[in-house]
Design an enzyme around this catalytic site. Structure first.
Site, short mmCIF file in Angstrom:
data_model
loop_
_atom_site.label_atom_id
_atom_site.label_comp_id
_atom_site.label_asym_id
_atom_site.label_seq_id
_atom_site.Cartn_x
_atom_site.Cartn_y
_atom_site.Cartn_z
N CYS A 82 34.91 39.78 45.31
CA CYS A 82 35.92 39.46 44.30
C CYS A 82 35.31 38.72 43.11
O CYS A 82 35.98 38.51 42.10
CB CYS A 82 37.05 38.63 44.90
SG CYS A 82 37.98 39.59 46.10
N CYS A 202 50.97 37.15 49.26
CA CYS A 202 49.74 37.95 49.20
C CYS A 202 49.58 38.50 47.79
O CYS A 202 50.56 38.89 47.16
CB CYS A 202 49.81 39.13 50.16
SG CYS A 202 50.00 38.68 51.89
N SER A 203 48.33 38.56 47.30
CA SER A 203 48.12 39.07 45.94
C SER A 203 48.51 40.54 45.85
O SER A 203 48.55 41.25 46.85
CB SER A 203 46.67 38.87 45.51
OG SER A 203 45.79 39.42 46.45
N HIS A 330 45.64 41.68 41.26
CA HIS A 330 44.24 41.43 41.61
C HIS A 330 43.44 42.74 41.67
O HIS A 330 43.23 43.29 42.74
CB HIS A 330 44.20 40.69 42.95
CG HIS A 330 42.83 40.28 43.38
ND1 HIS A 330 41.77 40.13 42.52
CD2 HIS A 330 42.35 39.99 44.62
CE1 HIS A 330 40.70 39.77 43.22
NE2 HIS A 330 41.02 39.69 44.49
#
Lengths: 381, 144
Positions: A82, A202-203, A330
């Protein structure tokens, strides 16, 4: 003349789902927007640093140039979990810092599938996911959160408040995937994915891209770009130092603390001098532990920080006013540069409804499984 | 000498490389201990991940007891993985940390206690690989 490096142009596309488009097309769009932001073209760029994770072996940077101009400049493709986009940005920063180039383009782009990320087991034998615990990302970060609970008694409700805050912030950001309020009951009552992370903690998996043009001070002055330039005060990148549980339970704390310490030292300032932060809220549980990892409060005080609203827009140290990964979305390889875009926009005083008043110094943080962490500190020139 | 194309007879293996299944004797979890810094790690290693020592890292058998350090209750997973289950992190007595499934406790956060003592048990699992090999895995159970 200093050897400082400046962000002179930056932009991101509105995050969303674009299954009909390719990764290089997405990257090209952000690249052109960032070039337009500073009035330069690809012919002015001396190198391209491209961050992308899922097509890491497929020459995304070169394919971006096929979309916007094949000028023959060197291309570096980065993949670093990430922290991929932030790593591309840092590579560009290092090249200018080293005096190799005066102006470079950094692009992060990603197209995400839907569904869970991670999971245990390789290609040999039998799958271990669900047999030997869980390696899915919601579970990995549930462990991270419950370690905080174990130490300090942090509650499900406190974790959930992170999502309420970041979803609220995203209502002020037209480039976020979602612009939707999520009251606490809704966050806590959403489908439980991996306790304590519900679906709204949660993203969001989205496609996206972001780009930045980096410039030496000499060149920025020459081009007349210092007016909106933002200085890179610090750039730090770390891998996980050894900790005893590290292999069974990925340690996102030690790797972040090391990056933060390195960045604060390089910038010659402390967390008290930072006006806004974009940090890696891939799950609601993650944001709280990073309050402490980045030194926004003392160890054990993260729950209090979310309860008192200090990290909201208007609070003492606003965190993720973009909506964060939880609501802005994301796209792994784009996230690091999208954070740079967000902070730069505030430092320029151009963030509209979500502007952090008087922002002078901002910090960006990403941490990826495996682990890699990047922290950048930016300052209005 | 085996003829080309003839597959070896199925055997029983560990679900992870550090679960050893000796021809004789009981299956066990393999670890290693550094002679320099004393760190005990899961799995066999040549070099110590903590201090970097290249010599004196010796294989050891991990203990079959430990304490629950951390957990989560997993409600959503990939298709075909039965849920809910408890994903647990256990500190092994004497050194090493494992991630695995905690059995014998309701998958309810209120019923799971940090630091609860557990036994680490090794059992056959129903899953087989494409060559018909059987597997052993390790699990955690509350120890009273």
């Amino acid at each position: 003349m200093s050897n400082d490096v400046y962000v002179v142009g930056t932009d991101m596309i509105k995050f969303g789902r674009f299954p009909e488009r390719s990764v290089p097309e997405l990257g090209a769009q952000a690249a052109l927007m960032a070039l337009d932001d500073c009035g330069l073209t690809i012919h002015d760029m001396q190198a391209l640093y491209s961050g992308n994770l899922f097509e890491a072996s497929a020459g995304v940077g070169q394919r971006i140039l096929r979309e916007i101009g094949q000028t023959g400049i060197p291309v570096v493709n980065t993949a670093n979990a990430c922290a991929t986009g932030a790593t591309a940005f840092r590579e560009g920063w290092m090249a200018i810092k080293a005096g190799i180039y005066d102006v470079v383009l950094c692009v992060g782009s990603e197209q995400m599938g839907s569904g869970l990320l991670g999971g245990g087991g390789g290609s040999k034998g039998i799958p271990t996911e669900g047999l030997l615990g869980s390696g899915t990302m919601p579970s990995v970060f549930a462990h991270v959160g419950l370690e905080h609970t174990r130490q300090y008694g942090t509650t499900f409700e406190q974790f959930a408040k992170v999502s309420v805050k970041n979803h609220h912030h995203s209502t002020l950001n037209p480039k976020a995937m979602y612009q939707k309020e999520t009251p606490l009951e809704e966050v806590m009552g959403a489908e439980m994915i991996s306790y304590p992370n519900t679906k709204l903690m949660c993203s969001v998996n989205v496609d996206g891209s972001a780009a930045a043009v980096l410039c030496s001070e000499k060149k920025a002055r020459e081009l007349g770009l210092m007016g909106r330039a933002v200085k890179v005060r610090a750039s730090a990148l770390t891998s996980d130092p050894y900790t005893p549980r590290n292999i069974a339970m990925m340690d996102f704390n030690a790797v972040t603390r090391l990056a933060a310490k390195t960045a604060y030292e390089m910038a010659g300032l402390g967390p008290d001098e930072v006006d806004l932060i974009e940090l890696h809220d891939c799950f609601a549980t993650a944001e709280l532990v990073h309050y402490e990892n980045l030194g926004l409060c003392k160890d054990g005080e993260a729950g209090r920080l979310i309860d008192t609203g200090e990290t909201q827009l208007g609070g003492r140290i606003p965190v993720n006013v973009s909506g964060g990964l939880l609501s802005k979305g994301h796209p792994l390889g784009a996230t690091g540069i999208a954070n740079i875009y967000e902070v730069t926009t505030h430092l320029r005083g151009e963030a509209g409804n979500r502007q952090v008043d008087g922002a002078r110094i901002g910090l960006t943080h990403v941490v990826g499984a495996g682990s890699a962490c990047a922290v950048h500190i930016l300052e209005k020139a | 000498m085996s003829a080309a194309g003839v597959k070896p007879a199925p055997t029983t293996k560990g679900a992870v490389p550090f679960l050893k299944v000796p021809k004789e004797g009981e299956p066990y979890l393999a670890g290693s201990k550094c002679g320099k810094c004393g760190e005990v790690a899961v799995g066999t290693r040549e070099t110590c991940g903590r201090c970097g020592a290249r010599q004196g890292v010796e294989p050891v058998k991990l203990a079959s007891t430990g304490k629950l350090y951390n957990f989560t209750v997993v409600h959503r997973n990939f298709p075909g993985v039965p849920v809910p289950f408890i994903s647990a992190i256990v500190d092994v007595d004497g050194g090493g940390t494992l991630k695995g499934n905690l059995l014998g406790v309701d998958p309810d956060p209120a019923k799971i206690k940090f630091d609860m003592p557990v036994n680490i048990v090794i059992r056959p699992v129903p899953q087989k690989d494409k060559d018909g090999n059987s597997y052993l895995a390790y699990f955690f159970e509350p120890r009273n």
